[in-house]
Design an enzyme around this catalytic site. Structure first.
Site, PDB file in Angstrom:
ATOM      1  N   THR A 128       6.011   2.536  -3.166  1.00 22.86           N
ATOM      2  CA  THR A 128       5.588   2.593  -1.766  1.00 22.86           C
ATOM      3  C   THR A 128       6.206   1.414  -1.082  1.00 22.86           C
ATOM      4  O   THR A 128       5.620   0.388  -0.920  1.00 22.86           O
ATOM      5  CB  THR A 128       4.093   2.539  -1.593  1.00 22.86           C
TER       6      THR A 128
ATOM      7  N   GLU B 288      -0.572  -6.433  -4.355  1.00 26.87           N
ATOM      8  CA  GLU B 288      -1.973  -6.497  -3.924  1.00 26.87           C
ATOM      9  C   GLU B 288      -2.814  -7.222  -4.979  1.00 26.87           C
ATOM     10  O   GLU B 288      -2.982  -6.744  -6.096  1.00 26.87           O
ATOM     11  CB  GLU B 288      -2.499  -5.082  -3.693  1.00 26.87           C
TER      12      GLU B 288
ATOM     13  N   LYS C  83       9.239  -4.034   2.537  1.00 29.94           N
ATOM     14  CA  LYS C  83       7.784  -4.071   2.597  1.00 29.94           C
ATOM     15  C   LYS C  83       7.234  -3.331   1.396  1.00 29.94           C
ATOM     16  O   LYS C  83       7.866  -2.434   0.840  1.00 29.94           O
ATOM     17  CB  LYS C  83       7.233  -3.465   3.885  1.00 29.94           C
TER      18      LYS C  83
ATOM     19  N   THR D 247       2.298  -3.382   5.824  1.00 34.61           N
ATOM     20  CA  THR D 247       1.001  -2.695   5.771  1.00 34.61           C
ATOM     21  C   THR D 247       0.002  -3.644   5.106  1.00 34.61           C
ATOM     22  O   THR D 247      -0.573  -4.483   5.780  1.00 34.61           O
ATOM     23  CB  THR D 247       1.106  -1.345   5.036  1.00 34.61           C
TER      24      THR D 247
ATOM     25  N   SER E  31     -10.367   1.307   5.948  1.00 42.02           N
ATOM     26  CA  SER E  31     -11.400   0.793   6.865  1.00 42.02           C
ATOM     27  C   SER E  31     -10.787  -0.079   7.945  1.00 42.02           C
ATOM     28  O   SER E  31      -9.637  -0.470   7.872  1.00 42.02           O
ATOM     29  CB  SER E  31     -12.423  -0.016   6.074  1.00 42.02           C
TER      30      SER E  31
ATOM     31  N   ASN F  75      -7.718  -1.833  -2.217  1.00 42.18           N
ATOM     32  CA  ASN F  75      -7.522  -0.395  -2.178  1.00 42.18           C
ATOM     33  C   ASN F  75      -8.803   0.376  -1.889  1.00 42.18           C
ATOM     34  O   ASN F  75      -8.761   1.486  -1.358  1.00 42.18           O
ATOM     35  CB  ASN F  75      -6.860   0.075  -3.474  1.00 42.18           C
TER      36      ASN F  75
END
Length: 412
Positions: free
Chosen positions: A197, A283, A186, A160, A412, A407
């Site tokens: 997650t 991230e 992942k 993702t 989008s 985040n």
């Protein structure tokens, strides 16, 4: 770019006899990207898993648990796994359950098995209906690509916000038996222990009884995926699955053997490698941080303190800034919830630098020494409690401006 984590090489990922992998592009969230994965298992395979503890667990998690329970009750064994990205199918109520079950039924028809023999997984945006027609429509294409050496494509198909695929392989000798194991994972955000997650799939070619595999997957998860945290958020979809294809020469029917002990070590080491890849690709991450708490009275208090440090936004932003504002670590230790902690016995190290001694600043500590360590891309925080012989280690990353940007723009 992931922190000191090179891109896996497709040729280095070993096929595991008894599992075939196919993928497809369903256009669930974005066009022209792999977002469907099918893993077809041999008739000899056994499957076990651990799942998120979030009470809002996603529809596919609920269906996975139900289908595994059906197997445990005497139903036919699991024959395939199906994963979609781009949509979590979480917070979707009865409609979401119907979509997950419809996906299982569709794949079962194509593979000539029962719906309960399929395990579904989803990852992506929460609270949006799963475009189940797209998922089902892509299944024939995924089946058409089934082959044993598709592990790199599998790792790409479950991404993702990951910046790169996460995969690793090992071949180990266990009491004279050669065992091949390959896994993918992942995850990059909404990562917290129990679980995160993240999705993880690890296959081995050994023959392992169901009871033993259930024990093994829990042990591996507790020492890998349940020891990582990026942002302290526990997601709705997390799953770690262990697949023993039963096609190799090693057979394990109980946990009281040298063979099991060695297999447990090998599987846990590979799971830990896959879990650490998630942290290295957190991230916006620029640093990989190991937090070890030693000399605790019990494992629980060691983990409480380790997680408290690893979850702290103030600690994590200090690491991002390379700022040796190390009082933030002491603060996180103090509010971890170990009520009888005697801080006068506590020592704090940053790599090899003794920062705090007996609960206060080490008189010999120089900020330049702390600054030297904070500039590194990999850092170890070590806490000695002086209370006993127990220890715990967790892995985390820093918290950067890019985390907020990623985040903020996620949908989008």
């Amino acid at each position: 770019m992931a922190v000191n984590s090179p891109l896996p090489v497709a040729a280095d990922l070993k096929p595991v006899n008894g599992i075939e992998i196919g993928f497809a592009e369903a256009g669930i969230k974005k066009p022209n990207r792999k977002d469907i994965l099918v893993m077809k298992l041999a008739d000899t395979a056994t499957v076990a898993g651990v799942f998120t503890t979030n009470r809002f667990c996603a529809a596919p998690v609920q269906v996975c648990k139900a289908n595994l329970a059906a197997v445990a009750a005497g139903g036919a064994p699991i024959r395939a796994l199906v994963v979609n990205t781009g949509n979590a199918n979480a917070g979707t109520g009865e409609t979401g359950l119907a979509s997950a079950n419809a996906t299982c039924a569709a794949l079962a028809r194509l593979l000539a098995c029962e719906p309960h023999q399929i395990l579904p997984f989803s990852t992506g945006v929460i609270l949006e209906p799963l475009p189940v027609d797209k998922v089902i429509g892509a299944l024939p294409a995924a089946i058409g690509k089934l082959k044993a050496d598709n592990w790199f494509n599998a790792a790409e198909a479950i991404m993702t916000t990951d910046t790169q695929p996460k995969a690793a392989s090992r071949t180990v000798d266990i009491c004279g038996h050669s065992v091949t194991m390959t896994g993918i994972s992942k995850g990059a955000g909404m990562i917290r222990p129990n679980m995160a997650t993240m999705l993880g799939y690890l296959a081995i070619d050994a023959k392992v009884s169901q009871d033993v595999l259930n024990e093994l997957v829990k042990h591996a998860a507790d020492h890998s995926f349940n020891c990582i945290t990026i942002d302290g958020d526990t997601s709705t979809n997390d799953s770690f699955m262990l697949i023993a294809t039963g096609t190799g020469s090693l057979a394990i029917a109980n946990t009281d053997s040298t063979e099991y002990a060695e297999l447990k070590t090998a599987v846990t080491e590979l799971a830990r490698s896959l879990a650490q890849m998630i942290i290295r690709d957190g991230e916006g991450a620029t640093k990989f941080i190991t937090v070890t708490v030693e000399e605790g009275g019990n494992m629980e208090e060691c983990r409480k303190i380790a997680y408290s440090i690893a979850h702290s936004p103030l600690v994590k932003t200090a690491f991002f800034a390379s700022d040796p504002n190390l009082g933030r670590i002491l603060c996180a230790i103090g509010y971890a919830g170990v009520d009888d902690l005697d801080v006068t016995k506590l020592d704090l190290y940053l790599d090899d630098v003794l920062v705090a001694k007996s609960g206060g600043r080490n008189p010999a500590y120089q900020e330049a020494d702390g600054q030297r360590v904070m500039q590194k891309s990999e850092i170890t925080v070590r806490v000695r409690l002086g209370r006993g012989a127990h220890s715990a280690t967790v892995w985390t990353c820093d918290l950067s401006h890019e985390y907020v940007t990623i985040n903020a723009d996620y949908r989008s």
